[in-house]
Design a protein around this motif. Structure first.
Motif, short mmCIF file in Angstrom:
data_model
loop_
_atom_site.label_atom_id
_atom_site.label_comp_id
_atom_site.label_asym_id
_atom_site.label_seq_id
_atom_site.Cartn_x
_atom_site.Cartn_y
_atom_site.Cartn_z
N VAL A 23 0.84 -1.19 0.00
CA VAL A 23 0.00 0.00 0.00
C VAL A 23 0.88 1.25 0.00
N ASP A 24 0.32 2.35 -0.52
CA ASP A 24 1.06 3.60 -0.60
C ASP A 24 0.86 4.45 0.65
N PHE A 25 -0.27 4.20 1.34
CA PHE A 25 -0.62 5.10 2.43
C PHE A 25 -1.54 4.34 3.38
N THR A 26 -1.36 4.57 4.69
CA THR A 26 -2.18 3.89 5.70
C THR A 26 -2.88 4.93 6.56
N VAL A 27 -4.18 4.76 6.76
CA VAL A 27 -4.96 5.67 7.60
C VAL A 27 -5.48 4.88 8.79
N VAL A 28 -5.18 5.37 10.00
CA VAL A 28 -5.54 4.65 11.22
C VAL A 28 -6.80 5.26 11.83
N GLY A 29 -7.82 4.44 12.10
CA GLY A 29 -9.05 4.91 12.72
C GLY A 29 -8.96 4.99 14.23
N PRO A 30 -8.76 3.88 14.94
CA PRO A 30 -8.86 3.88 16.40
C PRO A 30 -7.56 4.30 17.11
N GLU A 31 -7.68 4.56 18.42
CA GLU A 31 -6.53 5.05 19.19
C GLU A 31 -5.54 3.96 19.57
N LEU A 32 -6.02 2.72 19.74
CA LEU A 32 -5.15 1.69 20.32
C LEU A 32 -3.86 1.47 19.52
N PRO A 33 -3.94 1.31 18.19
CA PRO A 33 -2.68 1.13 17.45
C PRO A 33 -1.75 2.33 17.58
N LEU A 34 -2.32 3.54 17.69
CA LEU A 34 -1.50 4.75 17.82
C LEU A 34 -0.81 4.77 19.18
N ALA A 35 -1.58 4.43 20.23
CA ALA A 35 -0.99 4.38 21.58
C ALA A 35 0.09 3.30 21.64
#
Ligand code: AMP
Ligand code: GLY
Length: 427
Positions: A63-75
């Protein structure tokens, strides 16, 4: 571009719905997705808590770009893992995601940078917290917040001392939120109306999106337990242009500058939960992602393609990015499983989706749904968000509820007063 969307709630369905038809988006993959998203994107199994697993999907799928919805993966540091691998991702690094994952960090950050927020005290032991409650430093009601991520259940607005003490004990003695409750914030209870304010950020500057209002309590009239959100509307009639400018100047810019000074540049969407008090806007909380159900009413308002703007934010240069809206009011009604946010049953068949989607100006976003043998079954507490748009809040509400009435599953629970506040507020 080929895009990976991470998550599987109604917020991610709204993102998929917005992004999938856009010129820049050649292909959309979603992990793990849900029964609604499956109509717009190829869904792949994914554990969103695991940054390495997310990177593995991005690499396998090229993939060229990833968009993250929820907070858990970011935390958990997904943005850091992607940065190390040289892959663009929309969402802040772990250090900046502490704005949501640690209320102690967020409050101290705001105090350090002069960002308006409720007066507070941080307590690292149950004795200290009980003493702070007994000392009545902030009077009653008083707010007790577990430090870490607690699935929306870590905040108690305590009307009296006994309730505040019980909240402290639940977090710090009984360990109800695990490590997330090992510190608490005790803070002053603010009075006013709440609004949700979303800003796309490239590290240095921010682009505000339409504002929204959430309905957090389970029952009509804002009664009953707190939930993830039972409905939302946008735009918020409380957030004028002048107020939005004030929030950008007094909250957002100092937050971006402060994070940069702390070596934690913020790229992604900053969710500012505001209390509009007599003394001006105060920050109740920061989140590092779009709100749910707010995203379901905010994203459909935006007529401009979103993918290039998210990409510009993620790669550090929003430049002159801007968006257009017709300004039409949107009202989103959450259909939940009976018993939510407590115990509820799943596995019930959902009927009437096609009839609901045939109502003019309506779109239905899935959250807790799954496909089995060609049937769509409930699989979570919040099952669907039914969004109506209209020329007025009254029309948007009428359409959303007309569509929701078409949909049936056993023991469904729907608040009947979503958006009424907007009508009372002049919508
Ligand atoms: P949160 O989990 O941080 O979103 O908080 C849940 C809800 O608690 C908020 O939406 C507010 O309604 C309420 N709340 C949190 N902090 C305060 C405060 N300082 N004063 C009044 N209400 C608050
Ligand atoms: N709607 C509240 C939240 O997303 O946290």
């Amino acid at each position: 571009m080929k895009l990976l969307l991470v998550g599987g709630g109604a917020r991610e369905h709204a993102l998929a719905w917005k992004l999938s038809g856009e010129q820049a988006v050649r292909e959309l993959v979603c992990g793990p997705g849900n029964a609604g998203i499956a109509g717009l994107a190829r869904c792949v199994p994914l554990d969103v808590a695991d940054p390495e697993a997310i990177l593995a999907v991005a690499e396998r799928e090229q993939v060229d770009f990833t968009v993250v919805g929820p907070e858990l993966p970011l935390a958990n540091g997904v943005a850091d893992v992607f940065a190390a691998a040289g892959r663009p991702l929309f969402g802040p690094r772990k250090a900046a995601a502490r704005l949501e994952s640690s209320k102690v960090y967020a409050k101290r950050f705001m105090a350090r940078h002069g960002i308006p927020t409720a007066r507070f005290r941080v307590c690292d032991t149950a004795d200290a917290a009980l003493a702070a409650v007994a000392g009545e430093a902030f009077g009653f009601p008083v707010v007790v917040k577990a430090d870490g991520l607690a699935a929306g259940k870590g905040v108690t607005v305590a009307p009296d001392r006994a309730t505040a003490e019980a909240a402290v004990r639940a977090a710090m003695v009984d360990g109800r939120f695990g490590a997330a409750g090992s510190s608490v914030v005790i803070e002053e209870c603010l009075a006013g109306e709440e609004a949700s304010f979303f800003v796309l950020c490239d590290g240095r500057s921010g682009l505000a999106l339409p504002s929204a209002q959430d309905h957090k309590r389970a029952f009509d009239g804002d009664r009953g337990p707190n939930t993830g959100g039972m409905g939302a509307f946008a735009p918020s009639p409380l957030v004028s242009r002048a107020l939005a400018d004030r929030v950008m100047a007094e909250v957002v810019q100092p937050t971006l500058d402060g994070l940069r000074a702390d070596g934690a540049e913020y790229r992604g969407v900053l969710y500012v939960g505001l209390m509009l008090t007599r003394d001006g806007p105060q920050v109740i909380e920061f989140n590092v992602r779009f709100g749910d159900p707010e995203a379901q009413v905010v994203l459909p308002m935006i007529e401009t393609d979103l993918a290039p703007i998210l990409f510009a934010a993620a790669t550090g240069d929003l430049g002159t990015a801007a968006w257009r809206t017709a300004g039409d009011p949107h009202v989103g009604v959450v259909m939940a499983s009976g018993g939510y946010p407590g115990k509820y049953e799943t596995g019930h068949e959902i009927d009437g989706l096609a009839a609901a989607e045939a109502v003019p100006g309506v779109v239905v976003f899935h959250a807790g749904s799954r496909l089995q043998d060609g049937r769509i079954l409930t699989s979570g507490g919040r099952v669907l968000t039914v969004v109506g748009r209209g020329g007025t809040f009254g029309e948007a509400r009428e359409r959303a509820y007309r569509a929701a009435a078409c949909i049936s599953f056993p023991d469904k629970h729907v608040r009947t007063d979503i958006g009424m506040k907007a009508i009372a507020g002049g919508g």
